[in-house]
Design a protein around this motif. Structure first.
Motif, PDB file in Angstrom:
ATOM      1  N   GLY A 112       0.823  -1.200   0.000  1.00 14.65           N
ATOM      2  CA  GLY A 112       0.000   0.000   0.000  1.00 14.65           C
ATOM      3  C   GLY A 112       0.853   1.245   0.000  1.00 14.65           C
ATOM      4  O   GLY A 112       1.759   1.403  -0.831  1.00 14.65           O
ATOM      5  N   THR A 113       0.625   2.119   0.953  1.00 11.85           N
ATOM      6  CA  THR A 113       1.381   3.376   1.040  1.00 11.85           C
ATOM      7  C   THR A 113       2.469   3.308   2.102  1.00 11.85           C
ATOM      8  O   THR A 113       3.043   4.335   2.447  1.00 11.85           O
ATOM      9  CB  THR A 113       0.429   4.546   1.361  1.00 11.85           C
ATOM     10  OG1 THR A 113      -0.244   4.290   2.597  1.00 11.85           O
ATOM     11  CG2 THR A 113      -0.598   4.726   0.249  1.00 11.85           C
ATOM     12  N   ASN A 114       2.765   2.125   2.622  1.00 13.57           N
ATOM     13  CA  ASN A 114       3.720   2.011   3.719  1.00 13.57           C
ATOM     14  C   ASN A 114       4.895   1.092   3.394  1.00 13.57           C
ATOM     15  O   ASN A 114       4.791   0.175   2.568  1.00 13.57           O
ATOM     16  CB  ASN A 114       3.033   1.458   4.977  1.00 13.57           C
ATOM     17  CG  ASN A 114       2.196   2.491   5.689  1.00 13.57           C
ATOM     18  OD1 ASN A 114       2.583   3.656   5.784  1.00 13.57           O
ATOM     19  ND2 ASN A 114       1.036   2.087   6.184  1.00 13.57           N
ATOM     20  N   PRO A 137       7.362   5.507   2.952  1.00 13.71           N
ATOM     21  CA  PRO A 137       8.501   5.171   2.096  1.00 13.71           C
ATOM     22  C   PRO A 137       9.187   6.394   1.507  1.00 13.71           C
ATOM     23  O   PRO A 137      10.258   6.285   0.919  1.00 13.71           O
ATOM     24  CB  PRO A 137       7.871   4.314   0.991  1.00 13.71           C
ATOM     25  CG  PRO A 137       6.448   4.730   0.952  1.00 13.71           C
ATOM     26  CD  PRO A 137       6.076   5.129   2.349  1.00 13.71           C
ATOM     27  N   VAL A 138       8.596   7.567   1.705  1.00 17.20           N
ATOM     28  CA  VAL A 138       9.172   8.804   1.176  1.00 17.20           C
ATOM     29  C   VAL A 138      10.177   9.402   2.145  1.00 17.20           C
ATOM     30  O   VAL A 138      11.314   9.719   1.777  1.00 17.20           O
ATOM     31  CB  VAL A 138       8.070   9.830   0.853  1.00 17.20           C
ATOM     32  CG1 VAL A 138       8.692  11.147   0.374  1.00 17.20           C
ATOM     33  CG2 VAL A 138       7.118   9.280  -0.192  1.00 17.20           C
ATOM     34  N   ASN A 139       9.783   9.542   3.425  1.00 15.00           N
ATOM     35  CA  ASN A 139      10.667  10.209   4.383  1.00 15.00           C
ATOM     36  C   ASN A 139      11.008   9.371   5.614  1.00 15.00           C
ATOM     37  O   ASN A 139      11.795   9.791   6.454  1.00 15.00           O
ATOM     38  CB  ASN A 139      10.083  11.551   4.814  1.00 15.00           C
ATOM     39  CG  ASN A 139       8.704  11.420   5.451  1.00 15.00           C
ATOM     40  OD1 ASN A 139       8.338  10.369   5.969  1.00 15.00           O
ATOM     41  ND2 ASN A 139       7.932  12.508   5.404  1.00 15.00           N
ATOM     42  N   THR A 169      -3.511  -8.116   3.849  1.00 16.20           N
ATOM     43  CA  THR A 169      -3.039  -8.505   5.172  1.00 16.20           C
ATOM     44  C   THR A 169      -1.518  -8.488   5.254  1.00 16.20           C
ATOM     45  O   THR A 169      -0.837  -8.884   4.305  1.00 16.20           O
ATOM     46  CB  THR A 169      -3.548  -9.914   5.536  1.00 16.20           C
ATOM     47  OG1 THR A 169      -4.968  -9.966   5.370  1.00 16.20           O
ATOM     48  CG2 THR A 169      -3.204 -10.270   6.974  1.00 16.20           C
ATOM     49  N   LEU A 170      -1.011  -8.031   6.399  1.00 12.84           N
ATOM     50  CA  LEU A 170       0.409  -8.112   6.716  1.00 12.84           C
ATOM     51  C   LEU A 170       0.614  -9.278   7.675  1.00 12.84           C
ATOM     52  O   LEU A 170      -0.025  -9.343   8.725  1.00 12.84           O
ATOM     53  CB  LEU A 170       0.880  -6.816   7.386  1.00 12.84           C
ATOM     54  CG  LEU A 170       2.286  -6.825   7.993  1.00 12.84           C
ATOM     55  CD1 LEU A 170       3.344  -6.842   6.891  1.00 12.84           C
ATOM     56  CD2 LEU A 170       2.483  -5.627   8.921  1.00 12.84           C
ATOM     57  N   TYR A 171       1.505 -10.200   7.315  1.00 12.88           N
ATOM     58  CA  TYR A 171       1.818 -11.339   8.169  1.00 12.88           C
ATOM     59  C   TYR A 171       3.181 -11.127   8.808  1.00 12.88           C
ATOM     60  O   TYR A 171       4.129 -10.709   8.149  1.00 12.88           O
ATOM     61  CB  TYR A 171       1.796 -12.633   7.365  1.00 12.88           C
ATOM     62  CG  TYR A 171       0.450 -12.908   6.731  1.00 12.88           C
ATOM     63  CD1 TYR A 171      -0.602 -13.415   7.487  1.00 12.88           C
ATOM     64  CD2 TYR A 171       0.231 -12.626   5.386  1.00 12.88           C
ATOM     65  CE1 TYR A 171      -1.851 -13.647   6.917  1.00 12.88           C
ATOM     66  CE2 TYR A 171      -1.012 -12.853   4.802  1.00 12.88           C
ATOM     67  CZ  TYR A 171      -2.049 -13.371   5.574  1.00 12.88           C
ATOM     68  OH  TYR A 171      -3.279 -13.583   5.006  1.00 12.88           O
ATOM     69  N   VAL A 172       3.267 -11.436  10.105  1.00 12.91           N
ATOM     70  CA  VAL A 172       4.440 -11.126  10.908  1.00 12.91           C
ATOM     71  C   VAL A 172       4.909 -12.390  11.625  1.00 12.91           C
ATOM     72  O   VAL A 172       4.106 -13.105  12.231  1.00 12.91           O
ATOM     73  CB  VAL A 172       4.105 -10.043  11.952  1.00 12.91           C
ATOM     74  CG1 VAL A 172       5.336  -9.699  12.781  1.00 12.91           C
ATOM     75  CG2 VAL A 172       3.539  -8.802  11.276  1.00 12.91           C
ATOM     76  N   PHE A 190      -2.049  -8.560  10.511  1.00 13.57           N
ATOM     77  CA  PHE A 190      -2.657  -7.242  10.645  1.00 13.57           C
ATOM     78  C   PHE A 190      -3.376  -6.864   9.358  1.00 13.57           C
ATOM     79  O   PHE A 190      -2.918  -7.174   8.255  1.00 13.57           O
ATOM     80  CB  PHE A 190      -1.602  -6.178  10.939  1.00 13.57           C
ATOM     81  CG  PHE A 190      -0.923  -6.322  12.271  1.00 13.57           C
ATOM     82  CD1 PHE A 190      -1.467  -5.725  13.399  1.00 13.57           C
ATOM     83  CD2 PHE A 190       0.243  -7.043  12.394  1.00 13.57           C
ATOM     84  CE1 PHE A 190      -0.856  -5.854  14.633  1.00 13.57           C
ATOM     85  CE2 PHE A 190       0.864  -7.181  13.622  1.00 13.57           C
ATOM     86  CZ  PHE A 190       0.319  -6.583  14.749  1.00 13.57           C
ATOM     87  N   SER A 191      -4.493  -6.171   9.511  1.00 13.78           N
ATOM     88  CA  SER A 191      -5.195  -5.616   8.361  1.00 13.78           C
ATOM     89  C   SER A 191      -4.386  -4.470   7.778  1.00 13.78           C
ATOM     90  O   SER A 191      -3.962  -3.566   8.512  1.00 13.78           O
ATOM     91  CB  SER A 191      -6.577  -5.117   8.788  1.00 13.78           C
ATOM     92  OG  SER A 191      -7.144  -4.280   7.796  1.00 13.78           O
ATOM     93  N   LEU A 192      -4.169  -4.477   6.490  1.00 12.59           N
ATOM     94  CA  LEU A 192      -3.476  -3.363   5.845  1.00 12.59           C
ATOM     95  C   LEU A 192      -4.369  -2.127   5.763  1.00 12.59           C
ATOM     96  O   LEU A 192      -3.869  -1.016   5.638  1.00 12.59           O
ATOM     97  CB  LEU A 192      -3.022  -3.769   4.447  1.00 12.59           C
ATOM     98  CG  LEU A 192      -1.883  -4.775   4.367  1.00 12.59           C
ATOM     99  CD1 LEU A 192      -1.635  -5.198   2.917  1.00 12.59           C
ATOM    100  CD2 LEU A 192      -0.612  -4.214   4.976  1.00 12.59           C
ATOM    101  N   ALA A 193      -5.686  -2.335   5.848  1.00  9.79           N
ATOM    102  CA  ALA A 193      -6.611  -1.209   5.712  1.00  9.79           C
ATOM    103  C   ALA A 193      -6.589  -0.303   6.936  1.00  9.79           C
ATOM    104  O   ALA A 193      -6.498   0.921   6.812  1.00  9.79           O
ATOM    105  CB  ALA A 193      -8.024  -1.725   5.470  1.00  9.79           C
ATOM    106  N   ASP A 194      -6.660  -0.888   8.145  1.00  9.46           N
ATOM    107  CA  ASP A 194      -6.741  -0.055   9.346  1.00  9.46           C
ATOM    108  C   ASP A 194      -5.692  -0.404  10.399  1.00  9.46           C
ATOM    109  O   ASP A 194      -5.729   0.121  11.510  1.00  9.46           O
ATOM    110  CB  ASP A 194      -8.141  -0.134   9.960  1.00  9.46           C
ATOM    111  CG  ASP A 194      -8.501  -1.545  10.421  1.00  9.46           C
ATOM    112  OD1 ASP A 194      -7.640  -2.442  10.391  1.00  9.46           O
ATOM    113  OD2 ASP A 194      -9.669  -1.753  10.809  1.00  9.46           O
TER     114      ASP A 194
END
Length: 228
Positions: A112-114, A137-139, A169-172, A190-194
């Motif tokens: 996504g944006t992260n 990912p920018v700063n 989903t993010l798996y850790v 974790f949900s990538l949405a929230d």
């Protein structure tokens, strides 16, 4: 960029084709013959060797995580964004990590944006965000929604060592035994949405280890030392 990035704790590679190096640990090679291509990653780690443990690539940056303190004369503790063509640090990105003396950053994934980073660090931008974080990912600034999630998303234990994603989903994976006050041995989602914790439990034992995760839209594959 038609190259393969190679990370580790090596101090030279393909010595017949010398490349710029300080502590090395990261290089780029031609995908056909394996010879080095121009790439100028100059990292140092005090008196210790540089180690690159994780890489993530976007169209505009190569993100490198590991054990190092300086890249190209710029302070970069264990995480840096590099120009994918030259290897020089991107000056606008600095997550300002602290801690992480044993492993540093051990896992990276873009979704996504992260940019998600895992390891044994303890703070991000002087905020207490141990072992797992979502970054711009920018700063390199921490994602505010990750910080505001109920009870926090920080795992206990020594380090987050594995990250991967599916569509939503993010798996850790890692050495933790709990997250957000809930008992979750070595595996969480974790949900990538929230950024909320997904009610998913592999029911591993606390003495187990998890060393690999692969995810598709229909299945999650995990590997480690568990027997059940």
């Amino acid at each position: 960029t038609n190259r393969i990035y190679v990370g580790g704790s090596f101090t030279n590679y393909n010595s017949t084709n010398l490349v710029p190096k300080v502590g090395l640990g990261l290089g780029a090679v031609d995908p056909v013959n394996g010879n080095p291509v121009p790439f100028n990653f100059l990292g140092t780690n005090g008196f210790s060797p540089v180690s690159i443990n994780a890489l993530a690539v976007s169209s505009s940056a190569l993100y490198a995580g590991g054990l190092f303190t300086v890249v190209g004369n710029q302070p970069r503790k264990n995480l840096a964004a590099l120009d994918p063509s030259t290897g020089n640090p991107i000056s606008g990105f600095n997550a300002i990590l602290a801690g992480g003396f044993s492993f540093g950053v051990t896992a990276l994934v873009l979704a996504g944006t992260n940019l998600y980073a895992g390891g044994d660090f303890t703070t991000v931008s002087n905020l207490a965000i141990p072992r797992l974080t979502a970054l711009s990912p920018v700063n390199g600034a921490p994602d505010a929604s990750w910080l505001s999630t109920a009870n926090g998303n920080s795992p206990n234990g020594q380090a987050v060592t594995v990250l991967t994603t599916s569509t939503d989903t993010l798996y850790v994976g890692g050495s933790f035994t709990s997250i957000a006050g809930l008992t979750l041995n070595h595996f969480a989602a974790f949900s990538l949405a929230d950024k909320s914790l997904v009610p998913l439990d592999a029911s591993l034992a606390s003495s187990d280890t998890l060393t690999g995760i692969g995810a598709t839209t229909t299945a999650i594959y995990v590997g480690g030392t568990f027997t059940a």
